[in-house]
Design a protein around this motif. Structure first.
Motif, PDB file in Angstrom:
ATOM      1  N   GLY A 134     -16.352 -35.761  47.642  1.00 59.33           N
ATOM      2  CA  GLY A 134     -15.407 -35.326  48.658  1.00 59.33           C
ATOM      3  C   GLY A 134     -15.976 -34.202  49.506  1.00 59.33           C
ATOM      4  N   ASP A 135     -15.094 -33.526  50.246  1.00 56.89           N
ATOM      5  CA  ASP A 135     -15.520 -32.422  51.094  1.00 56.89           C
ATOM      6  C   ASP A 135     -14.505 -31.286  51.021  1.00 56.89           C
ATOM      7  OD1 ASP A 135     -13.338 -33.279  52.617  1.00 56.89           O
ATOM      8  OD2 ASP A 135     -14.580 -34.374  54.047  1.00 56.89           O
ATOM      9  N   GLU A 136     -14.758 -30.210  51.764  1.00 61.10           N
ATOM     10  CA  GLU A 136     -13.901 -29.024  51.694  1.00 61.10           C
ATOM     11  C   GLU A 136     -12.488 -29.306  52.198  1.00 61.10           C
ATOM     12  OE1 GLU A 136     -15.694 -25.698  53.604  1.00 61.10           O
ATOM     13  OE2 GLU A 136     -17.391 -25.609  52.211  1.00 61.10           O
ATOM     14  N   ALA A 137     -12.372 -30.176  53.210  1.00 65.24           N
ATOM     15  CA  ALA A 137     -11.042 -30.501  53.739  1.00 65.24           C
ATOM     16  C   ALA A 137     -10.201 -31.199  52.678  1.00 65.24           C
ATOM     17  CB  ALA A 137     -11.176 -31.380  54.984  1.00 65.24           C
ATOM     18  N   LEU A 138     -10.823 -32.126  51.951  1.00 62.02           N
ATOM     19  CA  LEU A 138     -10.114 -32.825  50.874  1.00 62.02           C
ATOM     20  C   LEU A 138      -9.738 -31.845  49.768  1.00 62.02           C
ATOM     21  CD1 LEU A 138      -9.112 -35.423  49.497  1.00 62.02           C
ATOM     22  CD2 LEU A 138     -11.426 -35.719  48.567  1.00 62.02           C
ATOM     23  N   ALA A 139     -10.669 -30.961  49.416  1.00 61.24           N
ATOM     24  CA  ALA A 139     -10.414 -29.979  48.359  1.00 61.24           C
ATOM     25  C   ALA A 139      -9.240 -29.076  48.728  1.00 61.24           C
ATOM     26  CB  ALA A 139     -11.663 -29.144  48.097  1.00 61.24           C
ATOM     27  N   LYS A 140      -9.168 -28.680  49.981  1.00 64.84           N
ATOM     28  CA  LYS A 140      -8.055 -27.816  50.411  1.00 64.84           C
ATOM     29  C   LYS A 140      -6.733 -28.587  50.376  1.00 64.84           C
ATOM     30  CE  LYS A 140      -6.553 -24.499  53.857  1.00 64.84           C
ATOM     31  NZ  LYS A 140      -6.889 -23.741  55.079  1.00 64.84           N
ATOM     32  N   ASP A 141      -6.765 -29.860  50.779  1.00 67.77           N
ATOM     33  CA  ASP A 141      -5.555 -30.689  50.725  1.00 67.77           C
ATOM     34  C   ASP A 141      -5.050 -30.835  49.288  1.00 67.77           C
ATOM     35  OD1 ASP A 141      -5.158 -31.110  53.393  1.00 67.77           O
ATOM     36  OD2 ASP A 141      -6.057 -33.104  53.442  1.00 67.77           O
ATOM     37  N   VAL A 142      -5.987 -31.043  48.365  1.00 74.41           N
ATOM     38  CA  VAL A 142      -5.613 -31.191  46.956  1.00 74.41           C
ATOM     39  C   VAL A 142      -5.059 -29.865  46.418  1.00 74.41           C
ATOM     40  CG1 VAL A 142      -6.462 -31.652  44.626  1.00 74.41           C
ATOM     41  CG2 VAL A 142      -7.235 -33.073  46.528  1.00 74.41           C
ATOM     42  N   ALA A 143      -5.682 -28.757  46.809  1.00 72.26           N
ATOM     43  CA  ALA A 143      -5.195 -27.439  46.387  1.00 72.26           C
ATOM     44  C   ALA A 143      -3.784 -27.193  46.912  1.00 72.26           C
ATOM     45  CB  ALA A 143      -6.145 -26.344  46.871  1.00 72.26           C
ATOM     46  N   MET A 144      -3.530 -27.589  48.150  1.00 70.45           N
ATOM     47  CA  MET A 144      -2.204 -27.439  48.738  1.00 70.45           C
ATOM     48  C   MET A 144      -1.177 -28.281  47.975  1.00 70.45           C
ATOM     49  SD  MET A 144      -1.001 -28.274  52.656  1.00 70.45           S
ATOM     50  CE  MET A 144      -2.391 -27.356  53.322  1.00 70.45           C
ATOM     51  N   HIS A 145      -1.579 -29.491  47.612  1.00 71.82           N
ATOM     52  CA  HIS A 145      -0.691 -30.361  46.841  1.00 71.82           C
ATOM     53  C   HIS A 145      -0.356 -29.721  45.493  1.00 71.82           C
ATOM     54  CE1 HIS A 145       0.926 -34.055  45.012  1.00 71.82           C
ATOM     55  NE2 HIS A 145       0.345 -33.570  43.915  1.00 71.82           N
ATOM     56  N   ILE A 146      -1.352 -29.165  44.820  1.00 77.79           N
ATOM     57  CA  ILE A 146      -1.145 -28.535  43.509  1.00 77.79           C
ATOM     58  C   ILE A 146      -0.175 -27.367  43.629  1.00 77.79           C
ATOM     59  CG2 ILE A 146      -2.276 -27.213  41.665  1.00 77.79           C
ATOM     60  CD1 ILE A 146      -4.798 -28.958  42.253  1.00 77.79           C
ATOM     61  N   ALA A 147      -0.312 -26.591  44.700  1.00 76.77           N
ATOM     62  CA  ALA A 147       0.600 -25.462  44.927  1.00 76.77           C
ATOM     63  C   ALA A 147       2.042 -25.940  45.032  1.00 76.77           C
ATOM     64  CB  ALA A 147       0.194 -24.719  46.194  1.00 76.77           C
ATOM     65  N   ALA A 148       2.241 -27.070  45.727  1.00 77.61           N
ATOM     66  CA  ALA A 148       3.592 -27.572  45.965  1.00 77.61           C
ATOM     67  C   ALA A 148       4.174 -28.329  44.783  1.00 77.61           C
ATOM     68  CB  ALA A 148       3.589 -28.478  47.199  1.00 77.61           C
ATOM     69  N   SER A 149       3.342 -29.117  44.089  1.00 71.28           N
ATOM     70  CA  SER A 149       3.860 -30.078  43.101  1.00 71.28           C
ATOM     71  C   SER A 149       3.688 -29.663  41.639  1.00 71.28           C
ATOM     72  CB  SER A 149       3.210 -31.449  43.323  1.00 71.28           C
ATOM     73  OG  SER A 149       3.511 -31.921  44.624  1.00 71.28           O
ATOM     74  N   GLN A 150       2.963 -28.607  41.373  1.00 76.40           N
ATOM     75  CA  GLN A 150       2.836 -28.030  40.029  1.00 76.40           C
ATOM     76  C   GLN A 150       2.462 -29.035  38.938  1.00 76.40           C
ATOM     77  OE1 GLN A 150       6.027 -25.158  39.017  1.00 76.40           O
ATOM     78  NE2 GLN A 150       6.951 -25.686  40.960  1.00 76.40           N
ATOM     79  N   PRO A 151       1.383 -29.800  39.091  1.00 78.14           N
ATOM     80  CA  PRO A 151       0.984 -30.704  38.012  1.00 78.14           C
ATOM     81  C   PRO A 151       0.593 -29.912  36.765  1.00 78.14           C
ATOM     82  CG  PRO A 151      -0.781 -30.493  39.615  1.00 78.14           C
ATOM     83  CD  PRO A 151       0.415 -29.809  40.215  1.00 78.14           C
ATOM     84  N   VAL A 152       0.804 -30.522  35.603  1.00 81.48           N
ATOM     85  CA  VAL A 152       0.443 -29.871  34.342  1.00 81.48           C
ATOM     86  C   VAL A 152      -1.058 -29.968  34.098  1.00 81.48           C
ATOM     87  CG1 VAL A 152       0.730 -29.974  31.832  1.00 81.48           C
ATOM     88  CG2 VAL A 152       2.711 -30.269  33.334  1.00 81.48           C
ATOM     89  N   CYS A 153      -1.641 -31.114  34.441  1.00 79.02           N
ATOM     90  CA  CYS A 153      -3.057 -31.347  34.212  1.00 79.02           C
ATOM     91  C   CYS A 153      -3.562 -32.415  35.177  1.00 79.02           C
ATOM     92  CB  CYS A 153      -3.318 -31.748  32.759  1.00 79.02           C
ATOM     93  SG  CYS A 153      -2.259 -33.097  32.211  1.00 79.02           S
ATOM     94  N   VAL A 154      -4.849 -32.738  35.086  1.00 72.43           N
ATOM     95  CA  VAL A 154      -5.454 -33.669  36.042  1.00 72.43           C
ATOM     96  C   VAL A 154      -5.000 -35.097  35.782  1.00 72.43           C
ATOM     97  CG1 VAL A 154      -7.604 -34.658  36.921  1.00 72.43           C
ATOM     98  CG2 VAL A 154      -7.465 -32.206  36.423  1.00 72.43           C
TER      99      VAL A 154
END
Length: 289
Positions: free
Chosen positions: A167-187
């Motif tokens: 992937g790339d930095e844009a994808l990584a930031k999108d995934v980080a944003m998703h984690i902030a919003a959706s609070q997954p327990v694990c991968v």
């Protein structure tokens, strides 16, 4: 003279100052507890005595990074007003930078680190005296990434670090944003703690048995609910926040990427906050009078 752990503990309880400062002052006063308390009061370090046991569940999360290394730190205070204070913000940013540049493994070790001739613990004590609230560095965690690194902060309250393979930095930031919003327990499912899954399975079984359906149908109902539960708590199973029609897993797969790991901090999570009812407090005082 050797200073014992019991002496340090007693001084810390009576002044609210940090462990390292207590030990240092006891050493300077030859182990004399009362002299140590007086010295700390004169220097302002004991001004936290009435504040050390007050609940600090506000504050901010700070992220510091350099290259493939990053650290996330949570620093707490009592009110969001102080959490936005320039002095508090500067202290929080300083803690993150020190944690990033050091090899310490615990908050106690971090607070003993020296910056500009002062330990972080000394800076914290002075900040308590300045802002008038309990201030605590609660936790920090590092991430070292071989692949692609992403970070996201939602205001001052939520911070996320994520590492991708591919992937790339844009994808990584999108995934980080998703984690902030959706609070997954694990991968993914493989990382779900067995005790958590067993607990949910027992709850689903008890609920399904109340339906009175045959055992084979009940088992299918349980497995269906388990699959839904896993999709809700695992990062790859969750609908992507920016495009709910696809899961995060499908998003990653389309880019040939996978998540190596993530860290999510939210201010005050897990801290029991004291709730106060002003009307009840007034009534209680009236009854007491």
């Amino acid at each position: 003279m050797q200073i014992t752990a019991a002496q340090v503990k007693e001084l810390r309880e009576r002044t609210g100052a940090g462990m390292m400062e207590c030990k240092k002052t006891l050493t300077e006063t030859g182990g004399d507890l009362e002299a140590a308390i007086e010295a700390m009061r004169k220097s302002g370090m004991a001004k936290a005595d009435k504040k050390a046991d007050r609940v600090a569940a506000e504050g901010r999360v700070e992220i510091a990074s350099e290259g493939s290394n990053a650290v996330i730190v949570e620093i707490n205070c009592e009110t969001d007003f102080v959490g936005n204070d320039d002095n508090f913000r500067a202290f929080a940013a300083n803690c993150a930078q020190v944690a990033l540049g050091s090899a310490v493994d615990s908050v106690e070790e971090l607070m003993a680190e020296t910056v500009d001739g002062q330990t972080l613990e000394e800076q914290r004590t002075q900040l308590v005296a300045k802002v008038g609230e309990n201030v605590q560095v609660r936790r920090f965690q590092r991430m070292n990434v071989d692949g692609v690194f992403g970070a996201y902060q939602h205001g001052a309250r939520i911070g996320v670090l994520v590492g991708l393979n591919g992937g790339d930095e844009a994808l990584a930031k999108d995934v980080a944003m998703h984690i902030a919003a959706s609070q997954p327990v694990c991968v993914d499912e493989s990382q779900v703690p067995s005790e958590m899954l067993d607990k949910e399975r027992a709850i689903f079984k008890a609920q399904a048995e109340e339906s009175g359906k045959p055992e084979n149908i009940i088992e299918k109902m349980i497995e269906g609910r388990i699959r839904k539960y896993l999709a809700e708590i695992t990062l790859v199973g969750q609908p992507f926040v920016k495009d709910p029609d696809q899961t995060v897993g499908k998003l990653l797969e389309a880019s040939g990427a996978s998540v190596a790991g993530f860290i999510r901090f939210e201010v005050g999570e897990g801290i029991e906050k004291k709730t106060e009812n002003f009307a009840e407090e007034v009534m209680a005082q009236a009854r007491g009078a």
